[in-house]
Motif scaffolding. Sequence first.
Motif, PDB file in Angstrom:
ATOM      1  N   ALA A  51      53.818  40.000  34.843  1.00  0.00           N
ATOM      2  CA  ALA A  51      54.394  41.101  33.616  1.00  0.00           C
ATOM      3  C   ALA A  51      53.615  41.109  32.556  1.00  0.00           C
ATOM      4  CB  ALA A  51      55.752  40.725  33.574  1.00  0.00           C
ATOM      5  N   GLY A  52      53.456  42.077  31.904  1.00  0.00           N
ATOM      6  CA  GLY A  52      52.710  42.018  30.730  1.00  0.00           C
ATOM      7  C   GLY A  52      51.351  42.099  30.435  1.00  0.00           C
ATOM      8  N   SER A  53      50.492  41.621  31.396  1.00  0.00           N
ATOM      9  CA  SER A  53      49.139  41.449  31.600  1.00  0.00           C
ATOM     10  C   SER A  53      48.471  41.789  32.752  1.00  0.00           C
ATOM     11  CB  SER A  53      48.539  40.021  30.962  1.00  0.00           C
ATOM     12  OG  SER A  53      49.023  39.090  31.695  1.00  0.00           O
ATOM     13  N   GLU A  54      47.174  42.188  32.998  1.00  0.00           N
ATOM     14  CA  GLU A  54      46.767  42.560  34.189  1.00  0.00           C
ATOM     15  C   GLU A  54      46.464  41.176  35.192  1.00  0.00           C
ATOM     16  OE1 GLU A  54      42.952  45.179  35.995  1.00  0.00           O
ATOM     17  OE2 GLU A  54      43.342  45.006  33.897  1.00  0.00           O
ATOM     18  N   ILE A  55      46.611  41.337  36.271  1.00  0.00           N
ATOM     19  CA  ILE A  55      46.336  40.364  37.236  1.00  0.00           C
ATOM     20  C   ILE A  55      44.761  40.296  37.654  1.00  0.00           C
ATOM     21  CG2 ILE A  55      46.217  39.914  39.769  1.00  0.00           C
ATOM     22  CD1 ILE A  55      49.217  40.139  39.826  1.00  0.00           C
ATOM     23  N   THR A  56      44.257  39.194  37.763  1.00  0.00           N
ATOM     24  CA  THR A  56      42.825  39.169  37.973  1.00  0.00           C
ATOM     25  C   THR A  56      42.536  37.983  39.026  1.00  0.00           C
ATOM     26  OG1 THR A  56      42.371  37.326  36.223  1.00  0.00           O
ATOM     27  CG2 THR A  56      42.318  39.765  35.456  1.00  0.00           C
ATOM     28  N   ALA A 107      48.639  32.052  40.094  1.00  0.00           N
ATOM     29  CA  ALA A 107      49.645  31.558  39.355  1.00  0.00           C
ATOM     30  C   ALA A 107      50.637  32.817  39.163  1.00  0.00           C
ATOM     31  CB  ALA A 107      49.125  31.384  37.899  1.00  0.00           C
ATOM     32  N   ALA A 108      50.380  34.083  39.597  1.00  0.00           N
ATOM     33  CA  ALA A 108      51.220  35.218  39.525  1.00  0.00           C
ATOM     34  C   ALA A 108      52.556  34.947  40.507  1.00  0.00           C
ATOM     35  CB  ALA A 108      50.530  36.429  39.788  1.00  0.00           C
ATOM     36  N   THR A 109      53.618  35.714  40.411  1.00  0.00           N
ATOM     37  CA  THR A 109      54.767  35.578  41.405  1.00  0.00           C
ATOM     38  C   THR A 109      54.616  36.206  42.585  1.00  0.00           C
ATOM     39  OG1 THR A 109      56.068  35.752  39.155  1.00  0.00           O
ATOM     40  CG2 THR A 109      57.124  36.014  41.256  1.00  0.00           C
ATOM     41  N   PRO A 110      54.867  35.653  43.632  1.00  0.00           N
ATOM     42  CA  PRO A 110      54.556  36.231  44.959  1.00  0.00           C
ATOM     43  C   PRO A 110      55.700  37.268  45.166  1.00  0.00           C
ATOM     44  CG  PRO A 110      54.942  33.988  45.234  1.00  0.00           C
ATOM     45  CD  PRO A 110      55.241  34.349  43.638  1.00  0.00           C
ATOM     46  N   VAL A 111      55.323  38.145  45.742  1.00  0.00           N
ATOM     47  CA  VAL A 111      56.168  39.535  46.160  1.00  0.00           C
ATOM     48  C   VAL A 111      56.470  39.007  47.780  1.00  0.00           C
ATOM     49  CG1 VAL A 111      56.376  41.843  46.704  1.00  0.00           C
ATOM     50  CG2 VAL A 111      55.470  40.947  44.638  1.00  0.00           C
ATOM     51  N   TYR A 125      54.012  46.108  34.352  1.00  0.00           N
ATOM     52  CA  TYR A 125      53.787  44.837  35.547  1.00  0.00           C
ATOM     53  C   TYR A 125      52.361  45.328  36.088  1.00  0.00           C
ATOM     54  CZ  TYR A 125      58.534  43.676  35.384  1.00  0.00           C
ATOM     55  OH  TYR A 125      59.852  43.241  35.132  1.00  0.00           O
ATOM     56  N   SER A 126      51.683  44.421  36.382  1.00  0.00           N
ATOM     57  CA  SER A 126      50.473  44.611  37.208  1.00  0.00           C
ATOM     58  C   SER A 126      50.618  43.834  38.633  1.00  0.00           C
ATOM     59  CB  SER A 126      49.269  43.776  36.493  1.00  0.00           C
ATOM     60  OG  SER A 126      48.002  43.902  37.253  1.00  0.00           O
ATOM     61  N   VAL A 127      50.343  44.603  39.841  1.00  0.00           N
ATOM     62  CA  VAL A 127      50.509  44.155  41.142  1.00  0.00           C
ATOM     63  C   VAL A 127      49.240  44.076  41.737  1.00  0.00           C
ATOM     64  CG1 VAL A 127      51.476  44.421  43.259  1.00  0.00           C
ATOM     65  CG2 VAL A 127      52.599  45.197  41.362  1.00  0.00           C
ATOM     66  N   GLY A 128      48.694  42.963  42.355  1.00  0.00           N
ATOM     67  CA  GLY A 128      47.540  42.663  43.066  1.00  0.00           C
ATOM     68  C   GLY A 128      47.849  42.545  44.372  1.00  0.00           C
ATOM     69  N   VAL A 129      46.925  43.072  45.369  1.00  0.00           N
ATOM     70  CA  VAL A 129      47.004  42.755  46.892  1.00  0.00           C
ATOM     71  C   VAL A 129      45.604  42.312  47.354  1.00  0.00           C
ATOM     72  CG1 VAL A 129      47.315  43.906  48.960  1.00  0.00           C
ATOM     73  CG2 VAL A 129      48.732  44.771  47.173  1.00  0.00           C
ATOM     74  N   PHE A 133      42.015  32.770  57.282  1.00  0.00           N
ATOM     75  CA  PHE A 133      42.666  32.791  55.907  1.00  0.00           C
ATOM     76  C   PHE A 133      41.645  32.849  54.685  1.00  0.00           C
ATOM     77  CE2 PHE A 133      47.070  32.602  56.807  1.00  0.00           C
ATOM     78  CZ  PHE A 133      47.777  32.848  55.464  1.00  0.00           C
ATOM     79  N   ASP A 134      40.615  33.418  55.107  1.00  0.00           N
ATOM     80  CA  ASP A 134      39.503  33.669  54.122  1.00  0.00           C
ATOM     81  C   ASP A 134      39.939  35.140  53.564  1.00  0.00           C
ATOM     82  OD1 ASP A 134      37.654  31.888  54.854  1.00  0.00           O
ATOM     83  OD2 ASP A 134      36.819  33.102  56.402  1.00  0.00           O
ATOM     84  N   PRO A 135      40.395  35.093  52.030  1.00  0.00           N
ATOM     85  CA  PRO A 135      40.769  36.107  51.209  1.00  0.00           C
ATOM     86  C   PRO A 135      39.960  36.946  51.001  1.00  0.00           C
ATOM     87  CG  PRO A 135      40.332  34.037  50.048  1.00  0.00           C
ATOM     88  CD  PRO A 135      40.067  33.587  50.884  1.00  0.00           C
ATOM     89  N   GLY A 136      40.357  38.432  51.109  1.00  0.00           N
ATOM     90  CA  GLY A 136      39.285  39.292  50.760  1.00  0.00           C
ATOM     91  C   GLY A 136      39.354  39.585  49.108  1.00  0.00           C
ATOM     92  N   ALA A 137      38.830  40.803  48.839  1.00  0.00           N
ATOM     93  CA  ALA A 137      38.608  41.240  47.208  1.00  0.00           C
ATOM     94  C   ALA A 137      39.885  41.532  46.922  1.00  0.00           C
ATOM     95  CB  ALA A 137      37.704  42.234  47.274  1.00  0.00           C
ATOM     96  N   LEU A 138      40.176  41.393  45.695  1.00  0.00           N
ATOM     97  CA  LEU A 138      41.713  41.777  44.970  1.00  0.00           C
ATOM     98  C   LEU A 138      41.527  43.420  44.713  1.00  0.00           C
ATOM     99  CD1 LEU A 138      44.144  40.780  43.841  1.00  0.00           C
ATOM    100  CD2 LEU A 138      42.931  40.407  41.662  1.00  0.00           C
TER     101      LEU A 138
END
Length: 527
Positions: free
Chosen positions: A378-383, A389-393, A419-423, A430-435
């Motif tokens: 909330a309030g700022s963009e996810i990077t 550190a952001a809240t899991p959905v 709100y900003s949502v990131g996926v 479990f190698d993470p892809g780009a955001l």
Amino acid sequence: MPRARPIWIASLVLLGPLARADRPTGVCIDVGATFVPSDQLQVVAWVEDSHGNFIDTIYVTSKVGRYGLGNRPGRFDFNSGSPVHDSWPYGRRVTTFPVWAHRHGKTFPLVVAQNGDDNQLSHPFDQSSPEDMPPFCMPMLESDPNFDAITCASVSYSDKGMFSTTATSLYPPRADIVRHADVDSASVDMYRAMNPFDTISQATPVGGMQAQLHWAAPVSVDLGDYVLWMEVAKAYDSNATYNYPAPTNIPYADYGEPYRGQPSVVYEVPFRIDTIASRGTTTDYVGYGDPDGVDGTLRAPDSTITTDTPGAGASRLQLVSDDTGMYRLRVDMQPSLASDPPAAPTGMATVEMAGTTATLAFVEPAGRVTGYEIRIRAGSEITDDNFAAATPVTATVVPTGPGTTLTFQVAGLLPETTYSVGVRAHDACFDPGALATATFTTAARQSGDVDACFIATAAYGSMLADDVEVLRHFRDAKLRSNVLGELAVETYYTFGPLVAGVIADSDLLRATARTALMPVVATVKRF
């Protein structure tokens, strides 16, 4: 009906024959479970080795894993809301997953009411803080027009409890709340840190739709034989053997409906972690849990469990088919080597907006995706820097294939908030892809969005506060028994929501309203 033996299929030699028990360096293991649930299930899945040693909890529905369904104030046999809206904040459901609870090896302090009265649905207003997000709403009478509502009629208040100094629980406390210093116990500050299941919690799977879960076996898990267990619970699933009445001789016993019915049922599928892909299935349950949640003994299938009614008892997971035959639970073990991580999802956008919920969509990227991690800020963009550190959905998003459009819902939002949502997608290693990200602002609060008890409820913070209950009974027993009284009630229902909407948002006005209501309550108590 005898239990069908698990069916095994081995295929696709990827990395050569099995030479030793140690896992080859660089080999990733994806264990996927596929099932079709019936409506309103609570589900937990875990892995044990072939000797019964607990390895890991790999999936749990958010009511238990995040919202503390098994460890919150209130006796376990409290009534609850309707099957559509099973979301009261009280009553520790120790009957939900007794087999898993007694096997995972963890204990937590028991959460009890701050005033020590776990037989009450009503708690003092100065110990009750707002429910900032779903899924919990205030307890109601079955006759209340909002009893079957999908969402809460208004902001509700509840006692978030405190840790007992003597008793323990096998279920985690809530991990979704932030302490309100003026009313909540200091124990609330520790709830989230003590809950190890928050990050694997998922929304209740949609009934009738195929659901999948994935477990990336840690590098410490060697090649060998294992078992995937799944325990499934369902409220209001009664039959001739399991049909419990409502509790008696407690305050507010007439609120809600008795939820207890058939106990949890358990399915198992053996599988092997190997260098060769394999599949196992089962068509029937292996046993059921203790109806009172007292022990973790797995009871053998018997005639007390319904087997011939879709969605009930042993059929809580639907019987479906694929190219290998029929199953209720299928387990696929897929080894692979570390590779390039998936690309970022594309086309992230908001497709539906409300005051407290938002539905978003994205297009799946190319590559073998085994899961998605979704977080909100909330309030700022996810990077990339703050994503962890952001809240899991806790939305269930099942990978289907590159180019497929997937949707998910985010609940518990505040009105008029950005709100900003990131996926991120990840593979079997479990190698993470780009955001991929999207930003949106929720809709404004709707006028008159308050509960049916209006001013008194707004003042006391709960429709079940003792003084509110006194006023409610006076309204029903005295005022509505004559023409003038009925006219007064109708006038109150016309103007009350406007006043309550202002009072509910102000601690000062709530205190002032309670003071103003004191002589009214004192007079009513004489009748």
